[in-house]
Write a protein that holds these residues in place. Structure first.
Motif, PDB file in Angstrom:
ATOM      1  N   GLN A   1       9.645  -7.230 -22.476  1.00  0.00           N
ATOM      2  CA  GLN A   1       9.959  -6.835 -21.060  1.00  0.00           C
ATOM      3  C   GLN A   1       9.851  -7.916 -20.049  1.00  0.00           C
ATOM      4  O   GLN A   1      10.877  -8.124 -19.124  1.00  0.00           O
ATOM      5  CB  GLN A   1       9.255  -5.583 -20.711  1.00  0.00           C
ATOM      6  N   GLU A   2       8.756  -8.471 -20.027  1.00  0.00           N
ATOM      7  CA  GLU A   2       8.321  -9.613 -19.016  1.00  0.00           C
ATOM      8  C   GLU A   2       9.391 -10.765 -19.256  1.00  0.00           C
ATOM      9  O   GLU A   2       9.894 -11.378 -18.143  1.00  0.00           O
ATOM     10  CB  GLU A   2       7.056 -10.163 -19.040  1.00  0.00           C
ATOM     11  N   ILE A   3       9.849 -11.129 -20.497  1.00  0.00           N
ATOM     12  CA  ILE A   3      10.606 -12.103 -20.534  1.00  0.00           C
ATOM     13  C   ILE A   3      12.247 -11.616 -20.141  1.00  0.00           C
ATOM     14  O   ILE A   3      12.901 -12.505 -19.608  1.00  0.00           O
ATOM     15  CB  ILE A   3      10.789 -12.521 -22.189  1.00  0.00           C
ATOM     16  N   GLN A   4      12.474 -10.497 -20.448  1.00  0.00           N
ATOM     17  CA  GLN A   4      13.891  -9.961 -20.091  1.00  0.00           C
ATOM     18  C   GLN A   4      13.723 -10.007 -18.415  1.00  0.00           C
ATOM     19  O   GLN A   4      14.897 -10.492 -17.718  1.00  0.00           O
ATOM     20  CB  GLN A   4      14.148  -8.491 -20.443  1.00  0.00           C
ATOM     21  N   ASN A   5      12.779  -9.784 -17.745  1.00  0.00           N
ATOM     22  CA  ASN A   5      12.561  -9.700 -16.236  1.00  0.00           C
ATOM     23  C   ASN A   5      12.830 -11.308 -15.942  1.00  0.00           C
ATOM     24  O   ASN A   5      13.402 -11.455 -14.746  1.00  0.00           O
ATOM     25  CB  ASN A   5      11.592  -8.918 -15.772  1.00  0.00           C
ATOM     26  N   LEU A   6      12.342 -12.128 -16.394  1.00  0.00           N
ATOM     27  CA  LEU A   6      12.200 -13.664 -16.125  1.00  0.00           C
ATOM     28  C   LEU A   6      13.458 -14.055 -16.219  1.00  0.00           C
ATOM     29  O   LEU A   6      14.157 -14.526 -15.276  1.00  0.00           O
ATOM     30  CB  LEU A   6      11.331 -14.487 -16.916  1.00  0.00           C
ATOM     31  N   ILE A   7      14.365 -13.630 -17.276  1.00  0.00           N
ATOM     32  CA  ILE A   7      15.783 -14.078 -17.496  1.00  0.00           C
ATOM     33  C   ILE A   7      16.441 -13.497 -16.311  1.00  0.00           C
ATOM     34  O   ILE A   7      17.398 -14.172 -15.746  1.00  0.00           O
ATOM     35  CB  ILE A   7      16.339 -13.444 -18.885  1.00  0.00           C
TER      36      ILE A   7
ATOM     37  N   VAL B   1       7.394 -13.658 -37.504  1.00  0.00           N
ATOM     38  CA  VAL B   1       7.073 -11.970 -37.049  1.00  0.00           C
ATOM     39  C   VAL B   1       7.608 -12.079 -35.797  1.00  0.00           C
ATOM     40  O   VAL B   1       8.190 -11.126 -35.391  1.00  0.00           O
ATOM     41  CB  VAL B   1       5.478 -11.981 -37.162  1.00  0.00           C
ATOM     42  N   ARG B   2       7.328 -13.118 -34.786  1.00  0.00           N
ATOM     43  CA  ARG B   2       7.588 -13.130 -33.377  1.00  0.00           C
ATOM     44  C   ARG B   2       9.351 -12.991 -33.392  1.00  0.00           C
ATOM     45  O   ARG B   2       9.776 -12.424 -32.684  1.00  0.00           O
ATOM     46  CB  ARG B   2       7.445 -14.296 -32.905  1.00  0.00           C
ATOM     47  N   LYS B   3       9.928 -13.913 -34.209  1.00  0.00           N
ATOM     48  CA  LYS B   3      11.541 -13.877 -34.503  1.00  0.00           C
ATOM     49  C   LYS B   3      12.004 -12.446 -34.757  1.00  0.00           C
ATOM     50  O   LYS B   3      12.810 -11.829 -34.027  1.00  0.00           O
ATOM     51  CB  LYS B   3      11.767 -14.713 -35.300  1.00  0.00           C
ATOM     52  N   MET B   4      11.216 -11.765 -35.607  1.00  0.00           N
ATOM     53  CA  MET B   4      11.779 -10.550 -36.081  1.00  0.00           C
ATOM     54  C   MET B   4      11.566  -9.480 -34.704  1.00  0.00           C
ATOM     55  O   MET B   4      12.439  -8.629 -34.437  1.00  0.00           O
ATOM     56  CB  MET B   4      10.997  -9.968 -37.153  1.00  0.00           C
ATOM     57  N   MET B   5      10.294  -9.671 -34.179  1.00  0.00           N
ATOM     58  CA  MET B   5       9.933  -8.679 -32.974  1.00  0.00           C
ATOM     59  C   MET B   5      11.138  -8.860 -32.007  1.00  0.00           C
ATOM     60  O   MET B   5      11.573  -8.006 -31.286  1.00  0.00           O
ATOM     61  CB  MET B   5       8.547  -8.961 -32.594  1.00  0.00           C
ATOM     62  N   PHE B   6      11.324 -10.371 -31.364  1.00  0.00           N
ATOM     63  CA  PHE B   6      12.534 -10.376 -30.312  1.00  0.00           C
ATOM     64  C   PHE B   6      13.687  -9.758 -30.833  1.00  0.00           C
ATOM     65  O   PHE B   6      14.407  -9.397 -30.050  1.00  0.00           O
ATOM     66  CB  PHE B   6      12.238 -11.830 -29.948  1.00  0.00           C
ATOM     67  N   GLU B   7      13.917 -10.215 -31.901  1.00  0.00           N
ATOM     68  CA  GLU B   7      15.370  -9.749 -32.536  1.00  0.00           C
ATOM     69  C   GLU B   7      15.584  -8.344 -32.224  1.00  0.00           C
ATOM     70  O   GLU B   7      16.406  -7.863 -31.596  1.00  0.00           O
ATOM     71  CB  GLU B   7      15.841 -10.338 -33.646  1.00  0.00           C
ATOM     72  N   ALA B   8      14.370  -7.357 -32.413  1.00  0.00           N
ATOM     73  CA  ALA B   8      14.422  -6.203 -32.505  1.00  0.00           C
ATOM     74  C   ALA B   8      14.631  -5.583 -31.309  1.00  0.00           C
ATOM     75  O   ALA B   8      15.116  -4.511 -30.650  1.00  0.00           O
ATOM     76  CB  ALA B   8      13.061  -5.367 -33.115  1.00  0.00           C
TER      77      ALA B   8
ATOM     78  N   ILE C   1       4.107 -19.167 -21.948  1.00  0.00           N
ATOM     79  CA  ILE C   1       3.107 -19.645 -22.888  1.00  0.00           C
ATOM     80  C   ILE C   1       2.108 -18.582 -23.476  1.00  0.00           C
ATOM     81  O   ILE C   1       1.959 -17.988 -22.746  1.00  0.00           O
ATOM     82  CB  ILE C   1       2.422 -20.746 -22.238  1.00  0.00           C
ATOM     83  N   LEU C   2       2.162 -18.516 -25.018  1.00  0.00           N
ATOM     84  CA  LEU C   2       1.428 -17.689 -25.442  1.00  0.00           C
ATOM     85  C   LEU C   2       0.148 -18.186 -26.350  1.00  0.00           C
ATOM     86  O   LEU C   2       0.261 -19.669 -26.634  1.00  0.00           O
ATOM     87  CB  LEU C   2       2.282 -17.013 -26.727  1.00  0.00           C
TER      88      LEU C   2
ATOM     89  N   LYS D   1      -1.829 -13.751 -26.997  1.00  0.00           N
ATOM     90  CA  LYS D   1      -1.255 -13.088 -28.406  1.00  0.00           C
ATOM     91  C   LYS D   1      -1.727 -11.825 -28.651  1.00  0.00           C
ATOM     92  O   LYS D   1      -1.022 -11.028 -29.381  1.00  0.00           O
ATOM     93  CB  LYS D   1      -1.573 -13.723 -29.396  1.00  0.00           C
ATOM     94  N   THR D   2      -2.961 -11.340 -28.102  1.00  0.00           N
ATOM     95  CA  THR D   2      -3.315  -9.852 -28.098  1.00  0.00           C
ATOM     96  C   THR D   2      -2.690  -8.885 -27.183  1.00  0.00           C
ATOM     97  O   THR D   2      -2.853  -7.648 -27.660  1.00  0.00           O
ATOM     98  CB  THR D   2      -4.930  -9.731 -28.199  1.00  0.00           C
ATOM     99  N   GLU D   3      -1.841  -9.439 -26.439  1.00  0.00           N
ATOM    100  CA  GLU D   3      -1.375  -8.248 -25.300  1.00  0.00           C
ATOM    101  C   GLU D   3       0.084  -7.698 -26.109  1.00  0.00           C
ATOM    102  O   GLU D   3       0.591  -8.325 -27.227  1.00  0.00           O
ATOM    103  CB  GLU D   3      -0.753  -9.091 -24.160  1.00  0.00           C
ATOM    104  N   SER D   4       0.401  -6.735 -25.715  1.00  0.00           N
ATOM    105  CA  SER D   4       1.551  -5.781 -26.030  1.00  0.00           C
ATOM    106  C   SER D   4       2.790  -6.516 -26.312  1.00  0.00           C
ATOM    107  O   SER D   4       3.436  -7.342 -25.256  1.00  0.00           O
ATOM    108  CB  SER D   4       1.800  -4.853 -25.085  1.00  0.00           C
ATOM    109  N   ALA D   5       3.479  -6.377 -27.420  1.00  0.00           N
ATOM    110  CA  ALA D   5       4.685  -7.020 -27.629  1.00  0.00           C
ATOM    111  C   ALA D   5       5.923  -6.268 -26.780  1.00  0.00           C
ATOM    112  O   ALA D   5       6.695  -7.178 -26.292  1.00  0.00           O
ATOM    113  CB  ALA D   5       4.925  -6.912 -29.151  1.00  0.00           C
ATOM    114  N   ILE D   6       5.534  -5.130 -26.602  1.00  0.00           N
ATOM    115  CA  ILE D   6       6.750  -4.458 -25.513  1.00  0.00           C
ATOM    116  C   ILE D   6       6.696  -5.195 -24.112  1.00  0.00           C
ATOM    117  O   ILE D   6       7.430  -5.544 -23.722  1.00  0.00           O
ATOM    118  CB  ILE D   6       6.520  -3.024 -25.630  1.00  0.00           C
TER     119      ILE D   6
END
Length: 146
Positions: free
Chosen positions: A111-117, A19-26, A81-82, A102-107
């Motif tokens: 966004q935070e991962i993109q900001n970190l990158i 599920v996480r893979k599909m979400m991040f790919e989206a 870390i999740l 893991k209950t926090e928003s996927a969006i």
């Protein structure tokens, strides 16, 4: 066309991982997954990743120890870390950039991962100086080289 950022996702729960893979790919990421933290270390050693997303509770190596191994070898790569827990246990190594329940928003997570990158790959044009450069500069000042 800009190259998609690459993520390494590690979670021993293969359904959550899928599920996480599909979400991040989206959200526009290229995603490599593994349910085995030992395999994650092997992948991390031979491939380039822009960030890593790790489950905390896993067999063999927990997410805190896995993050430590990753940060020791490549401190510039953001590690998130999740966990299903609302906070990490006392004594967890502090070798991660962000913690998300893991209950926090996927969006919010994406966004935070993109900001970190973006922050880790910036060349200092926006005033960002990496921790490694700060440590070297401080060491130079302390021993009189700067």
């Amino acid at each position: 066309m800009a190259q998609k950022p690459t993520l390494l996702c590690v979670d021993d729960d293969v359904q959550c991982l899928a599920v996480r893979k599909m979400m991040f790919e989206a959200f526009g990421f290229n995603v490599t997954t593994t349910p085995d933290p030992r395999q994650a270390l092997r992948l991390y050693a031979i491939q380039h990743f822009d960030a890593a997303v790790l489950d905390f509770q896993m067999p063999h190596i927990d997410g805190g120890e896995l993050a430590k191994s990753m940060k020791v070898s490549r401190p510039e790569v953001p590690v998130v870390i999740l966990s299903g827990m609302p906070y990490l246990p006392d004594g967890t190594p502090q070798y991660y950039d962000r913690f998300f329940c893991k209950t926090e928003s996927a969006i919010k997570l994406a966004q935070e991962i993109q900001n970190l990158i973006s922050t880790s790959s910036s060349s200092g044009g926006n005033g960002h100086v990496t921790i490694a450069k700060r440590v070297l500069a401080t060491a130079g000042i302390l021993v009189g080289f700067a």
